[in-house]
Design a protein around this motif. Structure first.
Motif, PDB file in Angstrom:
ATOM      1  N   LYS A 127       1.386  -0.844   0.215  1.00 41.38           N
ATOM      2  CA  LYS A 127       0.067  -0.049   0.014  1.00 41.38           C
ATOM      3  C   LYS A 127       0.605   1.471   0.031  1.00 41.38           C
ATOM      4  N   ALA A 128       0.903   2.525  -0.854  1.00 40.51           N
ATOM      5  CA  ALA A 128       1.158   3.821  -0.807  1.00 40.51           C
ATOM      6  C   ALA A 128       1.247   4.000   0.303  1.00 40.51           C
ATOM      7  N   SER A 129       0.329   3.987   1.146  1.00 35.46           N
ATOM      8  CA  SER A 129       0.107   4.624   2.616  1.00 35.46           C
ATOM      9  C   SER A 129       1.614   4.160   3.679  1.00 35.46           C
ATOM     10  N   ASN A 130       2.115   2.959   3.174  1.00 36.95           N
ATOM     11  CA  ASN A 130       2.997   1.738   4.597  1.00 36.95           C
ATOM     12  C   ASN A 130       3.975   1.964   3.600  1.00 36.95           C
ATOM     13  N   ARG A 131       5.287   3.305   2.288  1.00 44.56           N
ATOM     14  CA  ARG A 131       5.697   2.649   1.575  1.00 44.56           C
ATOM     15  C   ARG A 131       6.565   4.180   2.032  1.00 44.56           C
ATOM     16  N   VAL A 132       7.843   3.150   2.633  1.00 48.81           N
ATOM     17  CA  VAL A 132       8.990   4.223   2.998  1.00 48.81           C
ATOM     18  C   VAL A 132      10.426   4.069   2.036  1.00 48.81           C
ATOM     19  N   THR A 133      10.813   5.324   1.265  1.00 46.79           N
ATOM     20  CA  THR A 133      11.997   4.835   0.241  1.00 46.79           C
ATOM     21  C   THR A 133      13.490   5.131   1.328  1.00 46.79           C
ATOM     22  N   PHE A 134      14.275   4.368   0.208  1.00 48.76           N
ATOM     23  CA  PHE A 134      15.624   4.742   1.153  1.00 48.76           C
ATOM     24  C   PHE A 134      16.300   5.154  -0.170  1.00 48.76           C
ATOM     25  N   ASN A 135      17.205   5.080   0.287  1.00 49.92           N
ATOM     26  CA  ASN A 135      18.634   5.892  -0.772  1.00 49.92           C
ATOM     27  C   ASN A 135      19.884   4.670  -0.882  1.00 49.92           C
ATOM     28  N   SER A 136      19.993   3.913   0.620  1.00 52.40           N
ATOM     29  CA  SER A 136      20.931   2.675   0.066  1.00 52.40           C
ATOM     30  C   SER A 136      20.121   1.618   1.009  1.00 52.40           C
ATOM     31  N   ARG A 137      21.233   0.593   0.860  1.00 54.71           N
ATOM     32  CA  ARG A 137      20.733  -0.375   1.816  1.00 54.71           C
ATOM     33  C   ARG A 137      21.109  -0.503   2.882  1.00 54.71           C
ATOM     34  N   GLU A 138      22.436   0.436   3.664  1.00 55.08           N
ATOM     35  CA  GLU A 138      22.473   1.432   4.543  1.00 55.08           C
ATOM     36  C   GLU A 138      22.018   1.907   5.093  1.00 55.08           C
ATOM     37  N   GLU A 139      20.732   2.721   4.576  1.00 52.85           N
ATOM     38  CA  GLU A 139      19.530   3.768   5.159  1.00 52.85           C
ATOM     39  C   GLU A 139      18.737   2.602   5.699  1.00 52.85           C
ATOM     40  N   ALA A 140      18.334   2.138   4.938  1.00 54.47           N
ATOM     41  CA  ALA A 140      16.795   0.970   5.230  1.00 54.47           C
ATOM     42  C   ALA A 140      17.508   0.476   6.819  1.00 54.47           C
ATOM     43  N   VAL A 141      18.297   0.305   7.119  1.00 53.85           N
ATOM     44  CA  VAL A 141      18.685  -1.211   8.286  1.00 53.85           C
ATOM     45  C   VAL A 141      19.204  -0.283   9.159  1.00 53.85           C
ATOM     46  N   ALA A 142      19.763   1.553   9.212  1.00 53.54           N
ATOM     47  CA  ALA A 142      20.163   1.833  10.306  1.00 53.54           C
ATOM     48  C   ALA A 142      18.604   2.320  10.698  1.00 53.54           C
ATOM     49  N   ALA A 143      17.846   2.239   9.194  1.00 53.51           N
ATOM     50  CA  ALA A 143      16.297   2.606  10.795  1.00 53.51           C
ATOM     51  C   ALA A 143      15.599   1.429  11.204  1.00 53.51           C
ATOM     52  N   GLY A 144      15.609   0.214  11.019  1.00 51.48           N
ATOM     53  CA  GLY A 144      15.927  -0.619  11.754  1.00 51.48           C
ATOM     54  C   GLY A 144      14.629  -1.729  10.581  1.00 51.48           C
ATOM     55  N   TYR A 145      14.838  -1.377   9.824  1.00 51.00           N
ATOM     56  CA  TYR A 145      14.484  -2.390   8.611  1.00 51.00           C
ATOM     57  C   TYR A 145      15.247  -3.489   7.995  1.00 51.00           C
ATOM     58  N   VAL A 146      14.019  -3.982   8.381  1.00 48.21           N
ATOM     59  CA  VAL A 146      15.274  -6.316   7.684  1.00 48.21           C
ATOM     60  C   VAL A 146      15.180  -5.795   6.329  1.00 48.21           C
ATOM     61  N   PRO A 147      16.018  -6.708   5.803  1.00 47.25           N
ATOM     62  CA  PRO A 147      15.695  -7.328   3.943  1.00 47.25           C
ATOM     63  C   PRO A 147      15.129  -8.252   3.428  1.00 47.25           C
ATOM     64  N   CYS A 148      14.338  -8.071   2.694  1.00 38.57           N
ATOM     65  CA  CYS A 148      13.410  -9.128   2.117  1.00 38.57           C
ATOM     66  C   CYS A 148      13.565 -10.702   2.211  1.00 38.57           C
ATOM     67  N   LYS A 149      13.101 -11.700   2.159  1.00 38.55           N
ATOM     68  CA  LYS A 149      13.652 -12.995   2.148  1.00 38.55           C
ATOM     69  C   LYS A 149      13.830 -13.194   0.974  1.00 38.55           C
ATOM     70  N   LYS A 150      12.293 -12.763  -0.020  1.00 40.10           N
ATOM     71  CA  LYS A 150      11.902 -12.819  -1.038  1.00 40.10           C
ATOM     72  C   LYS A 150      13.680 -12.727  -2.518  1.00 40.10           C
ATOM     73  N   CYS A 151      13.687 -11.095  -2.277  1.00 45.70           N
ATOM     74  CA  CYS A 151      14.938  -9.769  -3.078  1.00 45.70           C
ATOM     75  C   CYS A 151      16.018 -10.067  -2.396  1.00 45.70           C
ATOM     76  N   SER A 152      15.915 -10.383  -1.217  1.00 44.11           N
ATOM     77  CA  SER A 152      17.653  -9.956  -0.770  1.00 44.11           C
ATOM     78  C   SER A 152      18.447  -8.677  -1.066  1.00 44.11           C
ATOM     79  N   PRO A 153      17.206  -7.615  -1.050  1.00 46.10           N
ATOM     80  CA  PRO A 153      18.312  -6.849  -1.391  1.00 46.10           C
ATOM     81  C   PRO A 153      19.671  -6.474  -0.401  1.00 46.10           C
TER      82      PRO A 153
END
Length: 71
Positions: free
Chosen positions: A45-71
């Motif tokens: 859903k668009a309301s749940n979407r958060v964008t990141f410019n790098s993998r490091e930025e996503a990890v630093a924000a507390g997000y974990v990688p998807c097991k399907k696409c393995s970013p």
């Protein structure tokens, strides 16, 4: 002088490209992040979407990688 100007133009281009291109998208509910072309990201859903410019930025924000696409 031409090399200096070319270097400045290249630096400006790279800075602009980084700002315009979000390489990863995260889900605010699941706290998982994906490549933008991942099927799970495209169903999000668009309301749940958060964008990141790098993998490091996503990890630093507390997000974990998807097991399907393995970013």
């Amino acid at each position: 002088m031409k090399k200096f100007l070319a270097l400045i133009v290249a630096a400006i281009f790279l800075m602009t490209a980084n700002v315009l291109a979000a390489n990863y998208v995260g889900n605010a509910n699941s706290k998982k992040f994906h490549y933008t072309d991942c099927s799970a990201a495209q169903k999000m859903k668009a309301s749940n979407r958060v964008t990141f410019n790098s993998r490091e930025e996503a990890v630093a924000a507390g997000y974990v990688p998807c097991k399907k696409c393995s970013p």
